[in-house]
Design a protein around this motif. Sequence first.
Motif, PDB file in Angstrom:
ATOM      1  N   ILE A 137      32.444  49.055  42.504  1.00  0.00           N
ATOM      2  CA  ILE A 137      31.556  47.897  42.635  1.00  0.00           C
ATOM      3  C   ILE A 137      32.124  46.913  43.653  1.00  0.00           C
ATOM      4  CG2 ILE A 137      30.612  45.880  41.422  1.00  0.00           C
ATOM      5  CD1 ILE A 137      30.743  47.661  38.843  1.00  0.00           C
ATOM      6  N   ALA A 138      33.426  46.654  43.559  1.00  0.00           N
ATOM      7  CA  ALA A 138      34.081  45.695  44.455  1.00  0.00           C
ATOM      8  C   ALA A 138      33.973  46.129  45.911  1.00  0.00           C
ATOM      9  CB  ALA A 138      35.543  45.536  44.053  1.00  0.00           C
ATOM     10  N   ARG A 139      34.154  47.424  46.158  1.00  0.00           N
ATOM     11  CA  ARG A 139      34.060  47.943  47.529  1.00  0.00           C
ATOM     12  C   ARG A 139      32.655  47.734  48.086  1.00  0.00           C
ATOM     13  NH1 ARG A 139      35.403  52.676  46.401  1.00  0.00           N
ATOM     14  NH2 ARG A 139      37.641  52.532  46.761  1.00  0.00           N
TER      15      ARG A 139
ATOM     16  N   ASP B  51      33.519  33.972  42.652  1.00  0.00           N
ATOM     17  CA  ASP B  51      33.688  33.535  41.277  1.00  0.00           C
ATOM     18  C   ASP B  51      34.998  34.100  40.709  1.00  0.00           C
ATOM     19  OD1 ASP B  51      32.955  32.499  38.773  1.00  0.00           O
ATOM     20  OD2 ASP B  51      31.868  34.324  38.225  1.00  0.00           O
ATOM     21  N   ALA B  52      35.635  33.365  39.811  1.00  0.00           N
ATOM     22  CA  ALA B  52      36.817  33.888  39.127  1.00  0.00           C
ATOM     23  C   ALA B  52      36.413  35.092  38.285  1.00  0.00           C
ATOM     24  CB  ALA B  52      37.436  32.809  38.246  1.00  0.00           C
ATOM     25  N   GLY B  53      37.246  36.097  38.232  1.00  0.00           N
ATOM     26  CA  GLY B  53      36.929  37.290  37.450  1.00  0.00           C
ATOM     27  C   GLY B  53      37.640  38.500  38.009  1.00  0.00           C
ATOM     28  N   THR B  54      37.769  39.536  37.208  1.00  0.00           N
ATOM     29  CA  THR B  54      38.539  40.706  37.610  1.00  0.00           C
ATOM     30  C   THR B  54      37.837  41.536  38.678  1.00  0.00           C
ATOM     31  OG1 THR B  54      37.635  41.912  35.704  1.00  0.00           O
ATOM     32  CG2 THR B  54      39.782  40.869  35.431  1.00  0.00           C
ATOM     33  N   THR B  55      36.506  41.631  38.627  1.00  0.00           N
ATOM     34  CA  THR B  55      35.803  42.445  39.618  1.00  0.00           C
ATOM     35  C   THR B  55      35.759  41.745  40.971  1.00  0.00           C
ATOM     36  OG1 THR B  55      34.423  43.294  37.802  1.00  0.00           O
ATOM     37  CG2 THR B  55      33.751  43.846  40.029  1.00  0.00           C
ATOM     38  N   THR B  56      35.556  40.422  40.973  1.00  0.00           N
ATOM     39  CA  THR B  56      35.597  39.696  42.236  1.00  0.00           C
ATOM     40  C   THR B  56      37.004  39.727  42.836  1.00  0.00           C
ATOM     41  OG1 THR B  56      35.863  37.644  40.967  1.00  0.00           O
ATOM     42  CG2 THR B  56      33.659  38.148  41.791  1.00  0.00           C
ATOM     43  N   LEU B  57      38.017  39.730  41.987  1.00  0.00           N
ATOM     44  CA  LEU B  57      39.396  39.839  42.475  1.00  0.00           C
ATOM     45  C   LEU B  57      39.614  41.181  43.169  1.00  0.00           C
ATOM     46  CD1 LEU B  57      42.214  38.484  42.567  1.00  0.00           C
ATOM     47  CD2 LEU B  57      42.698  39.567  40.359  1.00  0.00           C
ATOM     48  N   GLU B  58      38.995  42.226  42.624  1.00  0.00           N
ATOM     49  CA  GLU B  58      39.098  43.561  43.231  1.00  0.00           C
ATOM     50  C   GLU B  58      38.433  43.628  44.604  1.00  0.00           C
ATOM     51  OE1 GLU B  58      40.649  46.236  42.483  1.00  0.00           O
ATOM     52  OE2 GLU B  58      41.200  46.083  40.364  1.00  0.00           O
ATOM     53  N   MET B  59      37.505  42.699  44.885  1.00  0.00           N
ATOM     54  CA  MET B  59      36.825  42.702  46.177  1.00  0.00           C
ATOM     55  C   MET B  59      37.753  42.399  47.348  1.00  0.00           C
ATOM     56  SD  MET B  59      33.284  40.611  45.452  1.00  0.00           S
ATOM     57  CE  MET B  59      32.985  40.406  47.218  1.00  0.00           C
ATOM     58  N   ILE B  60      38.750  41.579  47.121  1.00  0.00           N
ATOM     59  CA  ILE B  60      39.542  41.000  48.216  1.00  0.00           C
ATOM     60  C   ILE B  60      40.197  42.038  49.127  1.00  0.00           C
ATOM     61  CG2 ILE B  60      41.489  39.474  48.747  1.00  0.00           C
ATOM     62  CD1 ILE B  60      40.649  37.845  46.229  1.00  0.00           C
ATOM     63  N   PRO B  61      40.824  43.099  48.586  1.00  0.00           N
ATOM     64  CA  PRO B  61      41.421  44.093  49.490  1.00  0.00           C
ATOM     65  C   PRO B  61      40.408  44.801  50.384  1.00  0.00           C
ATOM     66  CG  PRO B  61      42.275  44.338  47.264  1.00  0.00           C
ATOM     67  CD  PRO B  61      41.120  43.397  47.183  1.00  0.00           C
TER      68      PRO B  61
END
Length: 261
Positions: A82-84, A99-109
């Motif tokens: 999803i993040a990709r 937004d704060a959250g684990t999936t949005t955090l995964e987006m960054i890389p």
Amino acid sequence: MLAEERQQIILRRLAEVHVLKLQDLVKDLNASESTVRRDLKELEACHLLRRVHGGASLLQPRSEELDMETKTSKNVQQKKAIARMAADQIRDNECIYLDAGTTTLEMIPYIRAANVTVVTNGPAHGEELARKNVLCYLIGGMMKRATKAVIGSMAANNLNLFRFDKAFIGANGIDVAMGFTTPDPEEAALKRQAQLLSAQTFVIADSSKFSEVSFCKMFNVDQAVIITDMLPDAGGSELVGRTKIYCADSKSVLESESAKF
């Protein structure tokens, strides 16, 4: 075996393991797949469990929220997919809200766009963005102990200083009638504000969130594009007629003729 007996066995096993696969139930109950699906549907109608793709899970109390560490360990591969796909929606020179959250955090890389400016209420996001050399504004306010999200009136005042091309927002529940929901009223208010300040909003959530309803409404399902791993059997098809949905598993885009984005 009577339906009542099968259903009691399902509930007892669910209390032990929290998530059950449909095929395991078919084997254990020595029943057909259609019979087990019917049992799950009846139990869901009685609010005793929640059907998910390929099985069933325990209902989570509407006001309960998992901590950051627990969320990080759940549905890891789905979140990465999803993040990709979500990061691929970001274009050069855009201003976005994460937004704060684990999936949005995964987006960054996975962010590949150049000259992007990010505003976030996630301290962990700010650290990762700084490491990636992405210009980032971290809004101030009260940090929640469990999820580490920054919320409250100070955060809302900070957020109102910005305008976004796109916002990427997490949700605990996605339901056609009840909209996008989350357990915390103050966090729901901040997510709602971010949606209003954005030209386009994406809600990113794995398929286990479909047909789930948490305590506080963020906004309606037709006010955001959904990015998920797959369209679940329960609640998925109804949403296709209301909004655009990106499915990471098949890299497909589902959209009704009336959806305008």
